[in-house]
Scaffold this motif. Structure first.
Motif, PDB file in Angstrom:
ATOM      1  N   PRO A 146       0.838  -1.338  -0.156  1.00 34.12           N
ATOM      2  CA  PRO A 146       0.079  -0.204   0.028  1.00 34.12           C
ATOM      3  C   PRO A 146       0.703   1.259  -0.008  1.00 34.12           C
ATOM      4  O   PRO A 146       0.271   2.265  -0.419  1.00 34.12           O
ATOM      5  CB  PRO A 146      -0.536  -0.182   1.110  1.00 34.12           C
ATOM      6  N   LEU A 147       1.886   1.212   0.638  1.00 36.45           N
ATOM      7  CA  LEU A 147       3.031   2.588   0.548  1.00 36.45           C
ATOM      8  C   LEU A 147       3.308   2.774  -0.855  1.00 36.45           C
ATOM      9  O   LEU A 147       3.614   4.177  -1.118  1.00 36.45           O
ATOM     10  CB  LEU A 147       4.278   2.115   1.535  1.00 36.45           C
ATOM     11  N   ASN A 148       3.511   1.756  -1.609  1.00 42.87           N
ATOM     12  CA  ASN A 148       3.721   2.015  -3.010  1.00 42.87           C
ATOM     13  C   ASN A 148       2.476   2.733  -3.815  1.00 42.87           C
ATOM     14  O   ASN A 148       2.785   3.567  -4.645  1.00 42.87           O
ATOM     15  CB  ASN A 148       4.187   0.990  -3.926  1.00 42.87           C
ATOM     16  N   VAL A 149       1.255   2.500  -3.493  1.00 38.54           N
ATOM     17  CA  VAL A 149       0.033   3.220  -3.884  1.00 38.54           C
ATOM     18  C   VAL A 149       0.169   4.444  -3.670  1.00 38.54           C
ATOM     19  O   VAL A 149      -0.484   5.537  -4.455  1.00 38.54           O
ATOM     20  CB  VAL A 149      -0.974   2.318  -3.393  1.00 38.54           C
ATOM     21  N   GLY A 211       5.302 -10.370  -4.220  1.00 39.88           N
ATOM     22  CA  GLY A 211       6.630 -10.277  -3.446  1.00 39.88           C
ATOM     23  C   GLY A 211       6.557  -8.720  -2.591  1.00 39.88           C
ATOM     24  O   GLY A 211       7.041  -8.877  -1.585  1.00 39.88           O
ATOM     25  N   TYR A 212       5.953  -7.926  -2.884  1.00 38.26           N
ATOM     26  CA  TYR A 212       5.991  -6.533  -2.306  1.00 38.26           C
ATOM     27  C   TYR A 212       5.242  -6.803  -1.147  1.00 38.26           C
ATOM     28  O   TYR A 212       5.530  -6.077   0.033  1.00 38.26           O
ATOM     29  CB  TYR A 212       5.307  -5.544  -3.264  1.00 38.26           C
ATOM     30  N   TYR A 213       4.082  -7.329  -1.158  1.00 33.90           N
ATOM     31  CA  TYR A 213       3.115  -7.873   0.190  1.00 33.90           C
ATOM     32  C   TYR A 213       4.021  -8.666   0.932  1.00 33.90           C
ATOM     33  O   TYR A 213       4.002  -8.231   2.355  1.00 33.90           O
ATOM     34  CB  TYR A 213       2.110  -8.693  -0.328  1.00 33.90           C
ATOM     35  N   VAL A 214       4.853  -9.731   0.610  1.00 34.58           N
ATOM     36  CA  VAL A 214       5.587 -10.530   1.452  1.00 34.58           C
ATOM     37  C   VAL A 214       6.643  -9.642   2.258  1.00 34.58           C
ATOM     38  O   VAL A 214       6.872  -9.746   3.238  1.00 34.58           O
ATOM     39  CB  VAL A 214       6.117 -11.702   0.744  1.00 34.58           C
ATOM     40  N   ASP A 215       7.235  -8.860   1.341  1.00 32.72           N
ATOM     41  CA  ASP A 215       8.419  -7.946   2.011  1.00 32.72           C
ATOM     42  C   ASP A 215       7.731  -6.941   2.974  1.00 32.72           C
ATOM     43  O   ASP A 215       8.371  -6.854   4.135  1.00 32.72           O
ATOM     44  CB  ASP A 215       9.046  -7.191   0.878  1.00 32.72           C
ATOM     45  N   TYR A 299      -9.552  -1.881  -4.951  1.00 32.09           N
ATOM     46  CA  TYR A 299      -8.251  -1.983  -4.616  1.00 32.09           C
ATOM     47  C   TYR A 299      -8.304  -2.362  -3.156  1.00 32.09           C
ATOM     48  O   TYR A 299      -7.702  -3.290  -2.463  1.00 32.09           O
ATOM     49  CB  TYR A 299      -7.153  -0.911  -4.875  1.00 32.09           C
ATOM     50  N   LEU A 300      -8.850  -1.500  -2.298  1.00 34.73           N
ATOM     51  CA  LEU A 300      -9.164  -1.529  -0.739  1.00 34.73           C
ATOM     52  C   LEU A 300      -9.698  -3.076  -0.439  1.00 34.73           C
ATOM     53  O   LEU A 300      -9.209  -3.439   0.323  1.00 34.73           O
ATOM     54  CB  LEU A 300      -9.933  -0.356  -0.370  1.00 34.73           C
ATOM     55  N   GLN A 301     -10.803  -3.305  -1.064  1.00 36.34           N
ATOM     56  CA  GLN A 301     -11.519  -4.532  -1.056  1.00 36.34           C
ATOM     57  C   GLN A 301     -10.750  -5.638  -1.399  1.00 36.34           C
ATOM     58  O   GLN A 301     -10.641  -6.893  -0.563  1.00 36.34           O
ATOM     59  CB  GLN A 301     -12.822  -4.636  -1.764  1.00 36.34           C
ATOM     60  N   MET A 302      -9.901  -5.644  -2.267  1.00 36.81           N
ATOM     61  CA  MET A 302      -9.023  -6.542  -2.913  1.00 36.81           C
ATOM     62  C   MET A 302      -7.903  -6.988  -1.737  1.00 36.81           C
ATOM     63  O   MET A 302      -7.945  -8.336  -1.546  1.00 36.81           O
ATOM     64  CB  MET A 302      -8.118  -6.396  -4.293  1.00 36.81           C
TER      65      MET A 302
END
Length: 315
Positions: A146-149, A211-215, A299-302
């Protein structure tokens, strides 16, 4: 019936058939123009996520047409004539970037696009690939942090403001409000993941989309069925065997299928490894949002759905 009226009817049917054809393909999922929207900023967004961000920032000052439809794999998109036409008429064209839309340059050339092109990945720290052709630009699944968003929507706000200075205050207010919702999402995901014992935070997915979520949330990525950022990469029997052995040896609790990919291989690996497969309505939203009314409609729901599904399966 007179010949004139008959000819008119045939012409009408021909026009209807043409319009139906133009609506086909991977795109134009965001609606079409109308008299009421003729003065709005015309925005074309490539992916479902970028289209969702554009709507959040643009509000009622923009008309957004998205190329990719929900649950359609962006790696395999073939733009329709309607997509090409929409791009040619757009004021702003927004893309995810990082090589996700390999089809975009050729489509822009065909469309004769002369507006503002925005790469929403600008400013985002990109995860490196493994050096293969499909991974040379890095991991394109940037939205799963989410910080990338928050970085992406700043680029969107700047582009809209440059094209429509009169809407600057509105765009900033919308972006700021959405920022707050993203911060709340990020905190909630972290809270839910922290409820899992560290030994249970092991993720196996269809392909390397998380990968971004995992990190960001400190999970352990065990592996994927298609070991690539690109779902079109080849899958070998050796890859499957290695993954099954790894799942057994590490003690993975579940394999997660994805909404835009068939679950067949995941189910086969799950049977061989003796673990459950999360599929169907519980599939993770990896590359795309879901249709209206689904748990992945925005996106938020996803991300809420993905987190809830992961935590429930790994507890």
């Amino acid at each position: 019936m007179s010949r004139a009226r008959s000819s008119s009817g045939i012409a009408s049917l021909a026009l209807l058939a043409l319009l139906t054809l133009l609506a086909a393909g991977c795109g134009s999922g965001g609606g079409s123009a109308s008299a009421a929207s003729s003065e709005k900023l015309k925005v074309v967004a490539t992916t479902t996520q970028v289209a969702d961000f554009a709507r959040a920032v643009g509000g009622d000052r923009v008309q957004v047409i998205q190329i990719l439809k929900p649950n359609v794999d962006p790696h395999d998109c073939e733009p329709s004539p309607a997509d090409v036409k929409a791009i040619g008429e757009a004021d702003v064209l927004m893309a995810n970037g990082v090589g996700l839309e390999k089809w975009l340059d050729a489509t822009i050339s065909s469309a004769g696009f002369t507006g503002t092109r925005v790469d929403a990945s600008q400013g985002v720290k990109i995860r490196s690939g493994n050096g293969d052709e499909e991974e040379k630009e890095g991991d394109p699944h940037i939205w799963h942090n989410p910080l990338n968003v928050k970085i992406m929507i700043v680029s969107i706000e700047k582009a809209f403001t440059a094209e429509d200075p009169a809407g600057a205050v509105a765009y900033k207010a919308n972006r700021t409000a959405y920022d707050g919702r993203i911060d709340a999402l990020d905190a909630d995901i972290a809270r839910q993941i922290s409820s899992l014992a560290p030994a249970d935070r092991k993720l196996v997915t269809n392909h390397d989309a998380f990968g971004y979520y995992v990190d960001r949330y400190q999970l352990t990525f065990v592996g994927s069925i298609i070991p690539s950022f690109d779902t079109s990469a080849e899958l070998s029997g050796r890859d499957v065997k290695d993954l099954v052995e790894k799942i057994r040896s590490i003690g993975v609790k579940a394999i997660f299928s994805e909404s835009s990919l068939p679950p067949n291989t995941a189910e086969t690996i799950g049977r061989e490894a003796g673990v459950k497969v999360v599929a169907g309505e519980d599939s993770l939203y990896g590359d795309t949002l879901g249709p209206q009314g689904s748990d992945g409609a925005t996106y938020l729901q996803m991300e809420e759905h993905n987190t809830r599904t992961i935590v429930d399966a790994l507890k």
